[in-house]
Every structure is written in C-alpha cells, then in structure tokens.
Enzyme design. Structure first.
Site, short mmCIF file in Angstrom:
data_model
loop_
_atom_site.label_atom_id
_atom_site.label_comp_id
_atom_site.label_asym_id
_atom_site.label_seq_id
_atom_site.Cartn_x
_atom_site.Cartn_y
_atom_site.Cartn_z
N CYS A 72 38.35 36.13 42.71
CA CYS A 72 37.91 37.52 42.60
C CYS A 72 36.41 37.60 42.35
O CYS A 72 35.71 38.42 42.97
CB CYS A 72 38.68 38.23 41.48
N CYS A 102 45.03 39.94 36.54
CA CYS A 102 44.72 41.37 36.52
C CYS A 102 45.73 42.23 37.27
O CYS A 102 46.11 43.29 36.81
CB CYS A 102 43.31 41.61 37.06
#
Length: 369
Positions: free
Chosen positions: A104, A200
């Site tokens: 990410c 997440c």
C-alpha cells in the site's frame, strides 16, 4: 533548499486517526500551507453493514475544521484493488503470508497519492508515519522514528530517492505518548481514538470469514514430520509459519504445544511440530526477491548489516549477498524462528533503513548456505 513554510504547500494523508491528526496540527503550527486529504481505498461495510470509512472521514472533517485547514477526499479503490488486494489474494493462493501495508505504501500512498498531491500543486506529501527523512552526503535517507516501539520504516522500505525528496513525516521525531498528549492539549476529536490494528481492509472483522469470501477454502490434513495425522485444517491460507493458536491439537505426546512448520501446497497438507524450540522451526538464511534500495549509490556485492523479518522484531545481524537482478541471499548470524515467505525482509545500518525485499524462501539447513 525548502522554501519558506507559508509558501510551501503540503498535502497530508489523513486516516481519521490520532497520528495523522497531530501530524496535520504540527504542519499548521509550523506555518505550512496544509491540505488534509482522506484516501478512500476500500468500499465495503463489514458484516453488520457498518462502514468505518464513513466514521473515519467524519473524524478527518472535524479535525481539519478544528485545526483550520481545507480537506478533501480522494478515491483510490480501483488502484487499491488492482495493486494491493489482488497481490494479497495471489500471495495467499501461493501459500504465503503477504504484507499489504508494504504494498500500500509503495503503490498507493507514495505513488498514486503522491502523484495526486503533486497535481494539486503540493511541494510535499506528509503522512502520520513514525519515520524520519534527512539529507546527507548528497542523498536522502530514511531513518527510524524516535519511538522505537512505533517505528514504521519496516513498512516504508520501498521508498526511493524521489519519494523521500517529496516526503514529510511530522511526528517521526516524537514518541506516541507525546502525540496523544498533544492531541488532548488541543482537544482534537481523535485524541482518545484507539489505534487501528490488523490489515486495514479487514479491520476488526474475522480474518477467516473475510478471506473465505474471496478464496475458496480447501480443508485438509495436519500431519507431523513423520507423516502421522494430527488433525484437520480448514485451509492452508488461514495458517502462517510458527503459528500456535487455533490449531485445535491437544498437547499429546510431550504435552507441549504444536506449531505450524510448513505447508505442502500440492497435497494440501499442513505440517506441525511439537515444542516451541523444535529445530525445524528455525532457519539459517533466506532468499529474497523484489529488492529495493533507498540509496542510488552502488551497493557492495556482500555486506553486513542488521535486518528485520517481521514488524517490531529486534534487529538481527545478517550478511547480505547480492545474487543478480533484484534478488539476494541473506545469511543469519544465528538461527531465526518462523521466518515467513511473503513477508518483507528490511535492512538497516544503525538508524538508517537501507531498503528491503520480499522473503521468497528460507534456508533450512547449514548445508544449504
């Protein structure tokens, strides 16, 4: 060098957490022209129909209004799905344990988001990471955050000279306790918000249930290294090397707990051993791919440094041997436990993060070295 703060536009990525809130506050106090941006990377409520992104954005809005900075949202769901989530699923299909946070940062925060910030006319992109950047001997360096318990350079190991030249980490020189105190002193709405944990896009959800929505589970046998069946597993993807919890095997034999030691993808067998110091849990080195170095200077073919094979692990002494392309062999000074393919190996020289790669396979015997 850097322009006067008031003439310097900084876009800060805001998550709705206390770290990015205080990072934004620090930038504003230092006189920068700050814009808060909330990234929407995932569009799916949890099984109760509750969408955490909506609550997080509301917290971003309230903090930005408290601080007195403009705020926007930007949608990277498509990029996130293609670059991070597909990689996450592909790694699990291969029987590995990926680290989506590293990907990410590489593909979203410091690529797609950085490009977006620059299009807005930003001079810098800031985040609430616990890390530091400095400039020494003609190069940018990525340094650990001063709070060793929170240091996040492990997840930022793919950043290069260009990204670091545009990056600001306003809380990297502060410890977490002080960050909370600053948030409370300024009555920020996120001051007492608990830190997010886990992956997440899964959040607080049950990992097994989440993964089974995307990958069909294939139950199979759990065996010891002699081939004796010790139980059943729900799917290899639910298990990681060195795992103890959730195996459902009683303490037969010596009465000691059992640990995952390897996965046989072809035959769908999960191998387990008994005792936390079983020799098979230890490895003597690893082979890494997708190597990336922070410096653009020439890297020696062989060098010694320290390394981490998982987040928050104490530094381990290693010898790195470059093996061509973006691969290397890493030899451990002492045997290491539960080194896991798919995870990042990250290299350090003192406080400086040198770069890292993805663990491809482990070296299980001294003879293989």
């Amino acid at each position: 060098m850097k322009k006067d703060p008031k003439d310097t536009k900084v876009v800060i990525g805001m998550s709705g957490g206390v770290d990015s809130s205080v990072a934004a506050l620090k930038l504003k106090e230092q006189g920068y022209d700050v814009i808060g941006i909330f990234m929407k990377n995932w569009d799916e409520p949890d099984e109760y129909g509750y969408c955490t992104a909506a609550e997080d954005y509301e917290d971003v809005r309230r903090v930005c209004e408290q601080i007195g900075i403009p705020y926007y949202t930007v949608n990277f769901e498509k990029e996130y799905w293609e670059k991070v989530f597909q990689y996450f699923l592909d790694e699990y299909k291969k029987g590995r344990t990926p680290n989506p946070d590293v990907m990410c940062n590489k593909e979203i925060k410091f690529k797609a988001f950085l490009e977006h910030a620059l299009k807005l006319g930003a001079d810098y992109l800031a985040t609430g990471h616990y890390a530091q950047v400095d400039y020494k001997d003609g190069e940018y360096r990525l340094l650990r955050g001063v709070d060793s318990n929170k240091d996040q350079t492990y997840f930022l190991n793919t950043l290069g000279q260009y990204q670091l030249s545009k990056a600001m980490f306003p809380i990297g020189h502060i410890d977490k306790k002080k960050v909370r105190e600053m948030a409370l002193a300024h009555d920020l709405v996120t001051a007492k918000k608990k830190d997010s944990t886990g992956i997440c896009f899964i959040g607080e959800r049950n990992f097994k249930e989440f993964l089974s929505q995307y990958l069909p589970a294939q139950p199979g046998e759990m065996r010891d290294l002699s081939g004796n069946v010790k139980g059943k597993h729900d799917g290899l993807m639910y298990h990681t090397l060195g795992q103890r919890k959730g195996l459902g095997i009683g303490g037969s034999g010596s009465g000691e707990p059992w640990f995952v030691v390897s996965k046989d993808l072809k035959n769908n067998i999960l191998y387990v051993v008994q005792g936390e110091d079983h020799p098979s849990l230890y490895t003597y080195g690893l082979l890494a791919t997708d190597l990336h170095w922070v410096s653009e200077k020439e890297i020696p073919q062989t060098f010694t440094c320290t390394a981490k094979f998982r987040y928050r692990q104490p530094d381990q002494n290693v010898t790195v041997q470059l093996t061509g392309g973006d691969t290397c062999k890493v030899l451990f000074d002492g045997p290491q436990k539960a080194v896991t393919p798919g995870q990042a190996v990250v290299f350090y020289n003192g406080e400086a993060c040198l770069g890292g790669g993805i663990i491809d396979e482990t070296i299980k015997t001294v003879q293989e070295l």
